[in-house]
Motif scaffolding. Sequence first.
Motif, PDB file in Angstrom:
ATOM      1  N   LYS A 145     -14.156  44.245  26.748  1.00  0.00           N
ATOM      2  CA  LYS A 145     -15.612  44.353  26.624  1.00  0.00           C
ATOM      3  C   LYS A 145     -15.953  45.060  25.318  1.00  0.00           C
ATOM      4  N   ASP A 146     -17.227  45.445  25.185  1.00  0.00           N
ATOM      5  CA  ASP A 146     -17.662  46.091  23.948  1.00  0.00           C
ATOM      6  C   ASP A 146     -16.998  47.444  23.733  1.00  0.00           C
ATOM      7  N   LEU A 212     -10.886  51.551  24.735  1.00  0.00           N
ATOM      8  CA  LEU A 212     -10.255  50.857  23.615  1.00  0.00           C
ATOM      9  C   LEU A 212      -9.777  51.872  22.580  1.00  0.00           C
ATOM     10  N   ASP A 213      -8.587  51.643  22.041  1.00  0.00           N
ATOM     11  CA  ASP A 213      -8.131  52.515  20.967  1.00  0.00           C
ATOM     12  C   ASP A 213      -8.828  52.118  19.662  1.00  0.00           C
ATOM     13  N   GLU A 218     -11.938  48.498  15.979  1.00  0.00           N
ATOM     14  CA  GLU A 218     -12.119  47.879  14.665  1.00  0.00           C
ATOM     15  C   GLU A 218     -11.950  46.365  14.743  1.00  0.00           C
ATOM     16  N   SER A 219     -11.018  45.911  15.598  1.00  0.00           N
ATOM     17  CA  SER A 219     -10.836  44.468  15.777  1.00  0.00           C
ATOM     18  C   SER A 219     -12.080  43.834  16.383  1.00  0.00           C
ATOM     19  N   GLN A 220     -12.695  44.534  17.369  1.00  0.00           N
ATOM     20  CA  GLN A 220     -13.924  44.034  17.979  1.00  0.00           C
ATOM     21  C   GLN A 220     -15.051  43.937  16.953  1.00  0.00           C
ATOM     22  N   ARG A 221     -15.161  44.946  16.105  1.00  0.00           N
ATOM     23  CA  ARG A 221     -16.212  44.930  15.084  1.00  0.00           C
ATOM     24  C   ARG A 221     -15.987  43.785  14.104  1.00  0.00           C
ATOM     25  N   LYS A 232     -22.348  32.386  15.585  1.00  0.00           N
ATOM     26  CA  LYS A 232     -21.874  32.136  16.944  1.00  0.00           C
ATOM     27  C   LYS A 232     -21.593  33.476  17.614  1.00  0.00           C
ATOM     28  N   PRO A 233     -21.809  33.587  18.961  1.00  0.00           N
ATOM     29  CA  PRO A 233     -21.520  34.829  19.657  1.00  0.00           C
ATOM     30  C   PRO A 233     -20.034  35.074  19.736  1.00  0.00           C
ATOM     31  N   ALA A 234     -19.665  36.359  19.645  1.00  0.00           N
ATOM     32  CA  ALA A 234     -18.258  36.731  19.727  1.00  0.00           C
ATOM     33  C   ALA A 234     -17.753  36.581  21.152  1.00  0.00           C
ATOM     34  N   GLY A 235     -16.507  36.178  21.331  1.00  0.00           N
ATOM     35  CA  GLY A 235     -15.915  36.056  22.659  1.00  0.00           C
ATOM     36  C   GLY A 235     -15.699  37.403  23.283  1.00  0.00           C
TER      37      GLY A 235
END
Length: 238
Positions: A145-146, A212-213, A218-221, A232-235
Amino acid sequence: MATKRGMNVDLNSVFEGAASQFRNLNPNEPGQWPMLPKLMTWGGLALAMVVLGWFLLLSDAHGVLDGERSKEQALKTDYRGKLAQAVNLGELRKQKLQVEEYVTQLEKQLPGKAEMDALLSDINQAGIGRGLQFELFRPGSVVVKDYYAELPISIKVSGRYHDIGSFAADIANLSRIVTLHNLNIASAAKDAKSGDTGALAMEATARTYRYLDQAEVESQRAEKAKAAAKGKPAGASK
């Protein structure tokens, strides 16, 4: 009677003299016109310029003024709200600190990636400690998740009713957050060795959560920025 007749003669002569100034005017030579036609012409031009300026310039300014007036009430409301916040700034700061402390406490209940194995072992031991038989214990795919990651675990245990209830209570009392979903309790098959027919079987999905570590954050961002660039929306899951 003689006075009135004299006044009529004077007025008539005045009007006649004024009218005579407008006769035989040459439009190509306005500088040669008598004084009265000049004054009336300049007055008419001045009035026309005022009217033209109103429609071409002042009407736009009037529209801008009306727009600014319409914003006045919204600005006043916003000012009152900010004034109330400024008056209660000390109390709001205290509330902010309380919320931050509460969030910190909740974060402590979320294990990190390195602690997940220990948590899975705690869930398993909670069932064994109540004398339950694990027929299924299968962790699923991690859903990111976020701000946290969710791990679903499919479980199936069998045992007595009170032992299953105590197991659910033990899960709820773990130091880490674990929730049970989609519970299904039914009679278990008869134990061939003991002949016990009072056993129950419970199927459920246990969900545990971890924070999240920094690398995952950073990967999510990066994924969100990439998706936003593509429109497009992020998965949300991996």
